[in-house]
Enzyme design. Sequence first.
Site, mmCIF file in Angstrom:
data_model
loop_
_atom_site.group_PDB
_atom_site.id
_atom_site.type_symbol
_atom_site.label_atom_id
_atom_site.label_comp_id
_atom_site.label_asym_id
_atom_site.label_seq_id
_atom_site.Cartn_x
_atom_site.Cartn_y
_atom_site.Cartn_z
ATOM 1 C CG ASP A 30 21.319 -14.723 -37.987
ATOM 2 O OD1 ASP A 30 20.762 -14.172 -37.076
ATOM 3 O OD2 ASP A 30 21.280 -16.240 -37.648
ATOM 4 C CG HIS A 34 26.565 -19.670 -30.402
ATOM 5 N ND1 HIS A 34 25.938 -20.889 -30.292
ATOM 6 C CD2 HIS A 34 26.615 -19.274 -31.518
ATOM 7 C CE1 HIS A 34 25.954 -21.045 -31.488
ATOM 8 N NE2 HIS A 34 26.089 -20.027 -32.448
ATOM 9 N NE ARG A 56 38.255 -20.840 -35.017
ATOM 10 C CZ ARG A 56 36.927 -20.764 -35.455
ATOM 11 N NH1 ARG A 56 36.281 -21.280 -36.637
ATOM 12 N NH2 ARG A 56 36.127 -20.143 -34.706
ATOM 13 C CG ASP A 82 19.160 -19.212 -38.198
ATOM 14 O OD1 ASP A 82 18.685 -19.338 -39.386
ATOM 15 O OD2 ASP A 82 20.516 -18.985 -38.418
ATOM 16 C CD GLN A 134 26.212 -23.583 -40.699
ATOM 17 O OE1 GLN A 134 25.019 -23.667 -40.014
ATOM 18 N NE2 GLN A 134 26.929 -22.430 -40.058
ATOM 19 C CE LYS A 187 23.134 -21.015 -39.719
ATOM 20 N NZ LYS A 187 22.793 -20.935 -38.142
ATOM 21 C CB THR A 203 22.984 -19.299 -30.999
ATOM 22 O OG1 THR A 203 22.640 -19.815 -32.450
ATOM 23 C CG2 THR A 203 22.393 -20.240 -30.105
#
Lengths: 444, 444
Positions: free
Chosen positions: B143, B150, B159, B249, B256, B269, B375
């Site tokens: 992936d 995104h 951040r 996904d 996560q 995932k 994404t």
Amino acid sequence: MQLNETHDPTLRSWVPGADDADSDFPLQNLPYGTFRHTDAEPWRAGVAIGRHILDLGRLAASAPFDGLAGQALAACAAAEHDGRLNGLMALGADHWHALRLALSRALRADAGQSAGRPLLEAALRPMAGARHATPARIGDYTDFYISLHHATAVGRQFRPEQPLLPNYKWVPIGYHGRASSLGVLPAFHRPVGQTRPPREDAPPVFGPSQRLDYELEMAIYIGQGNPQGRRIPIEDAENHVFGLGLLNDWSARDIQAWEYQPLGPFLGKSFASTISPWIVTLEALAPFRAPLHRPAGDPAPLPYLASDRNAAAGAFDVRLQVDLSTEQSRRAGHPAATLSRSNFRDAYWTVAQLVAHHTVNGCNLQAGDLLGTGTLSGPRPEEAGSLLELAEGGKSPLALPWGETRAFLQDGDEVRLSAHCVAPDRRRIGFGSACGRVLPADWA
Amino acid sequence: MQLNETHDPTLRSWVPGADDADSDFPLQNLPYGTFRHTDAEPWRAGVAIGRHILDLGRLAASAPFDGLAGQALAACAAAEHDGRLNGLMALGADHWHALRLALSRALRADAGQSAGRPLLEAALRPMAGARHATPARIGDYTDFYISLHHATAVGRQFRPEQPLLPNYKWVPIGYHGRASSLGVLPAFHRPVGQTRPPREDAPPVFGPSQRLDYELEMAIYIGQGNPQGRRIPIEDAENHVFGLGLLNDWSARDIQAWEYQPLGPFLGKSFASTISPWIVTLEALAPFRAPLHRPAGDPAPLPYLASDRNAAAGAFDVRLQVDLSTEQSRRAGHPAATLSRSNFRDAYWTVAQLVAHHTVNGCNLQAGDLLGTGTLSGPRPEEAGSLLELAEGGKSPLALPWGETRAFLQDGDEVRLSAHCVAPDRRRIGFGSACGRVLPADWA
């Protein structure tokens, strides 16, 4: 897994070499692999015994065993004609036990005069000259990070103020690895890629990795899988594990350092991973169970990662070793240098915990899937399972006995991982080795 | 890939429904998939045309095509009797083109009176009631993270001072995903797992994910692979790509967030990924190529990621859409709500760049491997491809037309990804959809 007659340390075999004190493959071991001697032969499943391989394809043709053992042997022989062991792996623990018991009885010294012995003799092939393929068709490869000592030593290089992240003692940290490039690889080319720019406003460097390393790991092969959406409880986890092997998760530290944020290692690992050809079954390792050791004051594992059995005997006492030879050392006839020794027993998480964790979200494991343990470093600095740790990120190159030094691997270097268990009577149960050599980068 | 007679927008088919203006599957498309109508049938390879599926297994039995097209058709029919397309994928672009051309000619309206038509009519099955399996045996699933929009939006949540990491505009960031749990999955159970402790000195929370999300992605299917150690130059990269599909996904953001340092996403995932049943070939997409857009001032890609062809036409103009229905909306008979629209054209890296990057270190790709794009969010906030972005990490729940709100997915929610290209004559080339529903967590 209970001890049973196949574990009897007094058992001897009629196969030459099996009873030698330094043999990795006595009658008590019987590891599985895939082999052939020439390109013209098909790959076949085999069992290592002494200095020989018992050809299971050949043996199955004479159908020497009944019941579950016969079914298990047939699965070894069928397996899509590629010698892969997925069919056997998918059958489950009762079949694995039945075949092990039948093979153990047939190969014992006191079976020497049995009517079946000519069939077995006809199926014995020399180990010398055999080549090996990946023993299973590996659908997915997952790599964990289960040595607290490795995680701490590596973390210290990147985050001196917080070597160990807050999740480490709760979560068996793992990530998905690349299955296609993993195998019994005798050699591979040094990877090429991007590495960190020398200055913030400069483009990255592109070229062969300058910080190529090995990682000393064990490989866990899944037997029966689980349906998607249905987790494997820790009490049942080991019934889903076929056996263990060795894994060298070669790592390009410079490529990895530049690429890995925020989604983890990718091209720094995916160029090659080397496994040992033989899978030692969990049943063969039953005499070498050890209690799980958690340092005093560490949190107890969450309930889905805890069981009495796991605490009492979830670990395995497997002695690990890394040896290095170089172009110069081989030319001069020097023996390989031992870089480090460690023990699988010192890992923070157990095989059963990894299986329970991997499936707790409903992820389906499949027969032949491989779980790597991550680098197995011991508690002392000289027990580190990578050059990154031994040479402190390049700051303290290792002095090799023949005069060279190594901060990272050079072209021509050959790394050999090996492992064995030692029983109280000093008999070995060995894993053979995972051996691979670094070839120069191929820019073509 | 040049435009050729199969792209002629004036072509019409004798198959009912193929010429309907709203059909995803006109004669110019001819996507491949795997289907059956009942459990008793074997899976078979098929091509979507209008409201029908051309059964390639059935068609191959009458061997209607010669040469490369005949070989390609035979590969579809053989494929280990599971209907998977790996055999066709491994043959390469000349074979893919030959079969597409033969099918296009045989299904054209002006072929209506040909002697071969009864063979084709006999191989047509209704699309209604068809079930679909994963169209390829996926060895490895990778992936990527190719939407700058995104990456910036998600990075901003974690951040704020540095949303985009320094490597983003140099490295097509990617990681290995879980292949076993990826498929044409109509539904899956909400995953269970560890999430971040409420306080630093508290144990993690254990239970069903509370922040379940979708991710709008495209799937890139590898055709011919490369030998380990030998990279694929960018100029040759698209010859190794069979086609594109859709990929959801699914992501448990809370699992996560707690697990992903330092090795990346894992159980957040790996519980399920949903793909669309049809693979649209790269050849079918030839009329929808677009120039690669790099914002002014961004660095030029390193040479191994650059080619004139890639700059001029490396992207694809594919319109993407996400729709959501809920238990409540379906009970009340409301149409699904469109959550967002975006376009594959707006990605920062191209398909060819991903293939070149993935193999630059010597990693071997294999036929049937799947690369996810990550994404695909567009430049505007309402073009975001996940709830994490649309609802700003839970802070701004979406209002749904029937009165519910959503910060993350609830049990019973069904997400449908769809995509299509629009030619100047307004004809669609559609991808069908990737549709999946969230079932309650299964704690058993």
